[in-house]
Motif scaffolding. Sequence first.
Motif, PDB file in Angstrom:
ATOM      1  N   CYS A   1       0.856  -1.186   0.000  1.00  0.00           N
ATOM      2  CA  CYS A   1       0.000   0.000   0.000  1.00  0.00           C
ATOM      3  C   CYS A   1       0.889   1.231   0.000  1.00  0.00           C
ATOM      4  O   CYS A   1       0.661   2.202  -0.718  1.00  0.00           O
ATOM      5  N   SER A   2       1.925   1.187   0.840  1.00  0.00           N
ATOM      6  CA  SER A   2       2.872   2.282   0.951  1.00  0.00           C
ATOM      7  C   SER A   2       3.515   2.613  -0.392  1.00  0.00           C
ATOM      8  O   SER A   2       3.761   3.775  -0.697  1.00  0.00           O
TER       9      SER A   2
ATOM     10  N   GLY B   1       7.199  -4.313   5.729  1.00  0.00           N
ATOM     11  CA  GLY B   1       7.529  -5.586   5.072  1.00  0.00           C
ATOM     12  C   GLY B   1       8.578  -5.335   4.003  1.00  0.00           C
ATOM     13  O   GLY B   1       9.562  -6.071   3.867  1.00  0.00           O
ATOM     14  N   ASP B   2       8.373  -4.289   3.269  1.00  0.00           N
ATOM     15  CA  ASP B   2       9.240  -3.909   2.163  1.00  0.00           C
ATOM     16  C   ASP B   2      10.663  -3.590   2.630  1.00  0.00           C
ATOM     17  O   ASP B   2      11.644  -4.109   2.094  1.00  0.00           O
TER      18      ASP B   2
ATOM     19  N   ASN C   1       3.326   0.064   9.696  1.00  0.00           N
ATOM     20  CA  ASN C   1       1.978  -0.209  10.214  1.00  0.00           C
ATOM     21  C   ASN C   1       1.904  -1.580  10.894  1.00  0.00           C
ATOM     22  O   ASN C   1       0.834  -2.102  11.155  1.00  0.00           O
TER      23      ASN C   1
ATOM     24  N   ILE D   1       2.178  -4.446   9.880  1.00  0.00           N
ATOM     25  CA  ILE D   1       1.360  -5.471   9.207  1.00  0.00           C
ATOM     26  C   ILE D   1       1.664  -5.416   7.711  1.00  0.00           C
ATOM     27  O   ILE D   1       2.176  -4.422   7.221  1.00  0.00           O
TER      28      ILE D   1
ATOM     29  N   GLY E   1      -0.062  -4.820   4.517  1.00  0.00           N
ATOM     30  CA  GLY E   1      -1.353  -4.272   4.138  1.00  0.00           C
ATOM     31  C   GLY E   1      -1.854  -4.851   2.823  1.00  0.00           C
ATOM     32  O   GLY E   1      -2.888  -5.522   2.765  1.00  0.00           O
ATOM     33  N   LEU E   2      -1.106  -4.632   1.776  1.00  0.00           N
ATOM     34  CA  LEU E   2      -1.599  -4.951   0.426  1.00  0.00           C
ATOM     35  C   LEU E   2      -1.940  -6.427   0.235  1.00  0.00           C
ATOM     36  O   LEU E   2      -2.867  -6.769  -0.482  1.00  0.00           O
TER      37      LEU E   2
HETATM   38  C1  LIG Z   1       8.899 -10.739  -4.473  1.00  0.00           C
HETATM   39  C2  LIG Z   1       7.544 -10.441  -3.977  1.00  0.00           C
HETATM   40  N1  LIG Z   1       7.040 -11.165  -2.952  1.00  0.00           N
HETATM   41  C3  LIG Z   1       5.792 -10.929  -2.506  1.00  0.00           C
HETATM   42  C4  LIG Z   1       5.056  -9.930  -3.056  1.00  0.00           C
HETATM   43  C5  LIG Z   1       3.675  -9.677  -2.551  1.00  0.00           C
HETATM   44  N2  LIG Z   1       3.591  -8.480  -1.683  1.00  0.00           N
HETATM   45  C6  LIG Z   1       3.172  -7.316  -2.174  1.00  0.00           C
HETATM   46  S1  LIG Z   1       3.095  -6.112  -1.000  1.00  0.00           S
HETATM   47  C7  LIG Z   1       3.582  -7.202   0.198  1.00  0.00           C
HETATM   48  C8  LIG Z   1       3.713  -6.807   1.630  1.00  0.00           C
HETATM   49  C9  LIG Z   1       3.466  -5.392   1.859  1.00  0.00           C
HETATM   50  O1  LIG Z   1       3.632  -5.088   3.206  1.00  0.00           O
HETATM   51  P1  LIG Z   1       4.358  -3.789   3.654  1.00  0.00           P
HETATM   52  O2  LIG Z   1       5.669  -3.677   2.974  1.00  0.00           O
HETATM   53  O3  LIG Z   1       4.383  -3.756   5.128  1.00  0.00           O
HETATM   54  O4  LIG Z   1       3.479  -2.609   3.055  1.00  0.00           O
HETATM   55  P2  LIG Z   1       1.990  -2.150   3.315  1.00  0.00           P
HETATM   56  O5  LIG Z   1       1.152  -2.790   2.267  1.00  0.00           O
HETATM   57  O6  LIG Z   1       1.615  -2.568   4.693  1.00  0.00           O
HETATM   58  O7  LIG Z   1       2.053  -0.694   3.157  1.00  0.00           O
HETATM   59  C10 LIG Z   1       3.826  -8.458  -0.344  1.00  0.00           C
HETATM   60  C11 LIG Z   1       4.232  -9.613   0.464  1.00  0.00           C
HETATM   61  C12 LIG Z   1       5.608  -9.189  -4.114  1.00  0.00           C
HETATM   62  N3  LIG Z   1       4.965  -8.214  -4.736  1.00  0.00           N
HETATM   63  N4  LIG Z   1       6.851  -9.462  -4.537  1.00  0.00           N
END
Ligand SMILES: Cc1ncc(C[n+]2csc(CCOP(=O)(O)OP(=O)(O)O)c2C)c(N)n1
Lengths: 632, 312
Positions: free
Chosen positions: B63-64, B106-107, B133, B135, B137-138
């Motif tokens: 989402c970020s 996560g990123d 956050n 968690i 999100g996306l």
């Molecule tokens: C190599 C790879 N693994 C998994 C994904 C799936 N993926 C997309 S966003 C995400 C996690 C996002 O979490 P975060 O970074 O915390 O961001 P937020 O959505 O909470 O802002 C994942 C696992 C991906 N796009 N690419």
Amino acid sequence: MTDNELIWRIAGGSGDGIDSTSQNFAKALMWSGLNVFTHRHYPSRIRGGHTYVEVRAKDEPVQSRGDGYNFLLALGDSFARNPQEEAYYGKEELKPLYENFDDLREGGVLLYDEGLLDDEDVDEIGLEEAAEENDWHVVPMDLRGIAKEHGREIMRNTAGIGATAAILDISTDEFEKLIKQNMSGDMQEANLNVLHDAYEAASELDIDHDIEVPEGSHDEEQVILSGSNAISYGAIDEGCRFISGYPMTPWTDVFTIMSQHLPEFGGISEQVEDEIAAAALALGASHAGVKAMSGSSGGGFALMSEPLGLAEMTETPIVLVEAMRAGPSTGMPTKPEQADLEHVLYTSQGDSARVVFAPANIRECYTQTRSAFRIAYEYQIPAIVIYDQKIQGELRNLPASHFDEEPNADPGSVLTEAEIQDAAHHSSGKFQRFLHEPEDGSNVSPRSVPGQKDGRFLATGNEHNPSGHISEDPENRIAQMNRRLNKLDDIRADLDENTSHQTYHGPEDADHGILVWGSQQGTVFEAVDRLNENGHSVKALGVSDMAPYPKEEVSEWLESVDEALVVEMNATAQFRGLTQKELGKYGDKMSSLLKYNGNPFEPAEIVDGFESSIDGEELAASNMKYVPAAGD
Amino acid sequence: MSAFSAIGEEREIDRDEFTPGIEPQATWCPGCGDFGVLKALKQAMPEVGKNPDEVALFTGIGCSGKLNSYFNSYGFHTIHGRSLPVARAAKLANPNLEVIAAGGDGDGYGIGGNHTIHTARENHDMTYIVFNNEIFGLTKGQTSPTSPKGHKSKTQPHGSAKSPIRPLSQQLNAGATYIARTAAVNPNQAKEIIAEAIEHDGFAHIDFLTQCPTWNKDAKHYVPYTDVQQSDEFDFDVSDRAEAAEMMRKTEERLYEGEVLTGRMYVEDERPSYGQEKRAIGEMPEEPLAERYFDEDAEWERTYDNLLEHHK
Ligand SMILES: Cc1ncc(C[n+]2csc(CCOP(=O)(O)OP(=O)(O)O)c2C)c(N)n1
Ligand code: SF4
């Protein structure tokens, strides 16, 4: 056998200076007017372990390492240790001598340094019997002794060169010149003395062999360099000023050469935390307006898969180098193979558009790397140069004029600020970076670079609309996908018109064909000449464009032969598979000769393979595999 | 016209210039903390005097990662975890660009953790905003590296056995020279911190607490928060490494105990940025490399004249 060529092999422990000695030897022979080619064999160990380098010299251009060799200089492995007696066979320090018995031709000369070895041990390895059987001329000399007399033990290499010169009756002038060029003071003097003493000592021996070193003379100034040098120089001349990488054999070679030279040329080199980062950095530099390159070998390239797809989707130009070694996984780090073709063609998700060139020799490493940059930056597409550990390590001479080309710093389809002002903008003010139908009727929408006024756009790995915003609109999707994929047709037409990368060899009207790609090309061409001398009717086609594939050229050529043998260094016939897939037919016309034991083909093996394939006989050699045509 | 005339343009900057007109529609959920980052970032731009064409924003996936759909500058929405290496090279290629990177926890702390450490270690002159956050999100609510121990999610139904990562301490150890934590609920502080981070010569890491009302309902909305610079309780010298480390330890511990501490945690002005270091040892040209490609008078040397001698 009388040979009008010299194939000189120097063997020793790795760390014994085998590499540099062979390089000097090759250079001296080139200076004397000969054409040279080196072949390097080394184990996956840092120090110690048996290694050799061959230098082949002829009066005509040398295409391959040849079959076997006719002069051995065995230095004795000074790094040999026997940590676990049982884990090894025989005496480690003797290995450079007896491990090289297999390929030494009949009537060959075997010069070894007895300084390190016990006579009793030498008796045990059966040297005498083998020499008698093969009519070898065995010359034991105390090279270490001669070296120590004037300087230090490590100068035994120089002693070996001096003795070689005497035995082959070649002048020491060029060797002296090299010593004077590379060394000074006491070192220079000591080495010159060692050279002369060894020459004198060997001259007194009475050795009656048949090896004739040919005389050659070049009509143009020559240079001697490796495929990695040529790729690096091609990149620099095409305006590449940014490289990012992470070491992995054999890619490390290009990375090292580039890192050493780019700062001198005002460029930047970055060694980073892993290969994902390496490819991502190249993308970032390119996005910001610099011509950039990265690369790796097998496993490292696997990590680049996702950034590679991002480059495709965002239409950010980059050039990646893939230096193949034997796989799968970490495989055999120091052994060549051509088994990453499918990996570079198909890695990364989605319908992909990328360019892949596979240069066949040092000459092509330079020209095709330049092509890769030109195409990548004009068409905004990733381009990959794939080559292997064989071309990476071999040195070969070619006219210096081959590199006498103008540099090209043109960043391709990037607009100037003035042009951006006139270009299409969205009502939000965003530059229409990804137009469905670019104004010039091509499939390339011009780019802007961050910092340029009014050039703002979003690059994203998601599907996007003309201003770069994420879009899942079906019509937009089709338009963008088609435009990206259609670039490949434009590139094919461009290459056909401007730069043919394919090489034809042998009589045009021959009945049989051999199809080859990459580093095995020269060896195949040499085999084709021999086959024609033997009364066969054969020609060869060396293909360098892996994607977009030169469909027309290869179809026409395949039409012109009754059948074709496809030669490649892998177990699954990847290039034959690609050819069949691209052309949609000829499966019944193509058979395969495959080798994947870690060593490249020798010309005699291709001759055997070809002959047994047309006679329908089993291959004599067990180190190759023959796969018949479909329906055979 | 110069090749990069947007760079260094002196004029009044309006924050609305950073809103990308009629498109696109926001896809963030109502109440999402990410709006807070967007707003603070837009507000910081007039303060630092940057115009949209000289800013290059690099995001990851999540989402970020959608931040640059709503922020009108040069943008590169890269791949999951990889915004930093892409951003780093853009800065090296053209040091005059204002480079900002952003992504989720996560990123930046999970999949891209390696890059986060190394970018801090090298002290690239850029700003990195992590939307924390706690968690994913996306991808709909999986446990992230900052989720508290015991956090239950669909992929960790028994509750996570892992302790959360400590991003502030980690980045201090890695070598970041500006480290701060702020929160979406605290727009003024957030704006000031972002502006400071952009002006800082070196790697500025902002751990930005953002609530995810959709997937992390249990989590606090980070209120009430305490600004450590405003509070009498915390008296420490932000330029002192040991004191900063102690402050970060407290901050990271107390977050999971329900007390939200925000503010500048470490500021080091002495250490040269990576670009300066590289220039000092002759590994980077004085003038921005990217400019040479647009300079008609630039001389492009070739290997034939420079390197071939050695091979003759
Ligand atoms: C190599 C790879 N693994 C998994 C994904 C799936 N993926 C997309 S966003 C995400 C996690 C996002 O979490 P975060 O970074 O915390 O961001 P937020 O959505 O909470 O802002 C994942 C696992 C991906 N796009 N690419
Ligand atoms: S899922 Fe959470 S992080 Fe994503 S937009 Fe919705 S509230 Fe924000």
